[in-house]
Design a protein around this motif. Sequence first.
Motif, PDB file in Angstrom:
ATOM      1  N   ASN A   1      -9.111  13.141  -1.765  1.00 59.63           N
ATOM      2  CA  ASN A   1      -7.828  12.431  -1.761  1.00 59.63           C
ATOM      3  C   ASN A   1      -8.025  10.956  -2.092  1.00 59.63           C
TER       4      ASN A   1
ATOM      5  N   LYS B   1      -7.070   8.063  -4.002  1.00 61.87           N
ATOM      6  CA  LYS B   1      -5.924   7.631  -4.811  1.00 61.87           C
ATOM      7  C   LYS B   1      -6.354   6.790  -6.005  1.00 61.87           C
ATOM      8  N   ARG B   2      -7.448   6.060  -5.869  1.00 59.30           N
ATOM      9  CA  ARG B   2      -7.925   5.251  -6.990  1.00 59.30           C
ATOM     10  C   ARG B   2      -8.364   6.148  -8.153  1.00 59.30           C
TER      11      ARG B   2
ATOM     12  N   ALA C   1      -3.298  14.863  -9.002  1.00 61.59           N
ATOM     13  CA  ALA C   1      -2.950  13.627  -9.706  1.00 61.59           C
ATOM     14  C   ALA C   1      -1.669  13.765 -10.526  1.00 61.59           C
TER      15      ALA C   1
END
Length: 315
Positions: free
Chosen positions: A86, A88-89, A117
């Motif tokens: 997980n 996010k970047r 994504a």
Amino acid sequence: MEHPRTVGFLLVPGFALMSYAAAMEPLRAANLLSGKTLYRWWHAGPTGEPVTASNGVAIIPDCGTGTERAADMVFVCAGGNPATFNDKRSFAWLRRLARKGTTIGGISGGPYILARAGLLDERRATLHWEHLPAFREAFPDVAVVPSLFEIDGNRITCSGGISALDMMVALIERDHGRQLAAAVGDWFLHTHIREGFGPQRMDLRYRLGVADEKLLRVLGAMEMSLESPLPRATLARQAGISLRQLERLFHRHVGHGIHQHYRWLRLERARQLLRETTLPVLDVALATGFASSSQFARAYRTAFGEPPSRTRLSA
């Protein structure tokens, strides 16, 4: 002079080393056999630190997911339980690459990360059979199929294992023709290159060591009907024999009765869903044919020695 194509690999911790190698090594072979630099490649990790595969081998990436390195294609290599990734970047980086026109791919559990994504909506995709049930529940907007690999425009997904070699040979043929692609397959002693639509799993007769056609017909029907289990009488009718005869076939060839085998299939599917989705326990119970969460919890604890909530927590 032909411009080399650049391929990036995002290695997610716990990635499957065989799947990664089967995707990367054909590029090296294409360069070697053609006598030209047809492909270049680089590796990224979520943090830029060494990334450890599922077997403990670590690979030092060239960069982190904040890189601005250009690539014609980027493949996400994942394994284990991709639902737990997980970062996010990394998701934002993949979306940024897609907006720039980069072809984005996923190998083994990698398609799960592409879907997280938001890069597979309304696309046709595949991934390793182990992750298919959870994937279908988590991403209903993705047209997921149990094939070896799928090329849907600028999205490429692959079920992993040695099917990554089949996929890369297909891409090399698309880029540089059949002769070089065949030479790459031959180089790796892969004498039968499979089409993308081929099946992922071994035929039931070999996977379970069963030769009886009537029993195989029933076993296949059971695997396809886990959410709404078929009555034993219906299974017997499909086999064209009596229920008593079918029970005897199960005990002789499978080692236990119809009910026990069916329940085990459903509980195995439930364990996958608990590990790889965020579905509530009640939804997992209903998706595997149990009438209530309490009935499901009792059966689950008996089979695995722990309640469903503990499996979810450990995942």
